[in-house]
Design an enzyme around this catalytic site. Sequence first.
Site, mmCIF file in Angstrom:
data_model
loop_
_atom_site.group_PDB
_atom_site.id
_atom_site.type_symbol
_atom_site.label_atom_id
_atom_site.label_comp_id
_atom_site.label_asym_id
_atom_site.label_seq_id
_atom_site.Cartn_x
_atom_site.Cartn_y
_atom_site.Cartn_z
ATOM 1 N N HIS A 214 41.798 34.427 22.669
ATOM 2 C CA HIS A 214 40.928 33.613 21.813
ATOM 3 C C HIS A 214 39.677 34.404 21.450
ATOM 4 C CE1 HIS A 214 38.699 33.101 25.516
ATOM 5 N NE2 HIS A 214 39.641 32.375 26.074
HETATM 6 P P1 TYD Z 1 41.181 29.019 29.100
HETATM 7 O O1 TYD Z 1 40.163 29.068 28.016
HETATM 8 O O2 TYD Z 1 42.615 28.936 28.683
HETATM 9 O O3 TYD Z 1 40.985 30.233 30.091
HETATM 10 P P2 TYD Z 1 41.005 31.808 29.766
HETATM 11 O O4 TYD Z 1 39.858 32.083 28.870
HETATM 12 O O5 TYD Z 1 40.836 32.472 31.071
HETATM 13 O O6 TYD Z 1 42.344 32.120 29.186
HETATM 14 O O7 TYD Z 1 40.837 27.781 30.032
HETATM 15 C C1 TYD Z 1 41.746 27.237 30.961
HETATM 16 C C2 TYD Z 1 41.393 25.761 31.190
HETATM 17 O O8 TYD Z 1 40.123 25.622 31.797
HETATM 18 C C3 TYD Z 1 41.365 24.966 29.895
HETATM 19 O O9 TYD Z 1 41.937 23.704 30.164
HETATM 20 C C4 TYD Z 1 39.899 24.785 29.611
HETATM 21 C C5 TYD Z 1 39.274 24.831 30.982
HETATM 22 N N1 TYD Z 1 37.917 25.424 30.983
HETATM 23 C C6 TYD Z 1 36.817 24.634 31.199
HETATM 24 O O10 TYD Z 1 36.917 23.401 31.373
HETATM 25 N N2 TYD Z 1 35.581 25.214 31.220
HETATM 26 C C7 TYD Z 1 35.404 26.540 31.054
HETATM 27 O O11 TYD Z 1 34.267 27.041 31.086
HETATM 28 C C8 TYD Z 1 36.574 27.366 30.816
HETATM 29 C C9 TYD Z 1 36.433 28.846 30.602
HETATM 30 C C10 TYD Z 1 37.795 26.756 30.798
#
Ligand code: TYD
Length: 139
Positions: A52
């Site tokens: 992302h």
């Molecule tokens: P995600 O953005 O997919 O993680 P990464 O960037 O490591 O791939 O996030 C995984 C899950 O955690 C998603 O359901 C959103 C949640 N999340 C939060 O609630 N707060 C946060 O600060 C982050 C980074 C993720």
Amino acid sequence: MINRNIRMLEFPQRGDERGRLVVVEGMQDIPFDIKRIFYIYDSNTEVIRGQHANRKTEFVLINIAGKSKVKVKDGRGNEAVYSLDRPHTGIYLPRMVWKDMYDFSEDSILICLASEHYDPTEYIRDYDEYVKEITGGQV
Ligand code: TYD
């Protein structure tokens, strides 16, 4: 060439005979105030995370244990891979950079310092949409 603002950062180490201590202060060792910290562990070499870009948030990523890699793309055909494998070294990622985190060692603990509170609406999770926003539709 990939965004020049993306860069590796070295943090001060204050080790002594009792062990090592690394300091990361907002607006000093990194170029923003830290509003959020999250960390990723129990991943493995099969996993790809991230995938992302963020419209508002800047990040610093530090592998405080183990190692991983970060691939960054600028949406204009440039990409670069950085290895994170030292607790006193991080990578600074400005806004609007596409990032994949992968190749996590089993002992990897990747800590992510963020300039903003979590807001899912500022995440761009579709690569085509990201390229469109970067180029203003002028691909
Ligand atoms: P995600 O953005 O997919 O993680 P990464 O960037 O490591 O791939 O996030 C995984 C899950 O955690 C998603 O359901 C959103 C949640 N999340 C939060 O609630 N707060 C946060 O600060 C982050 C980074 C993720």
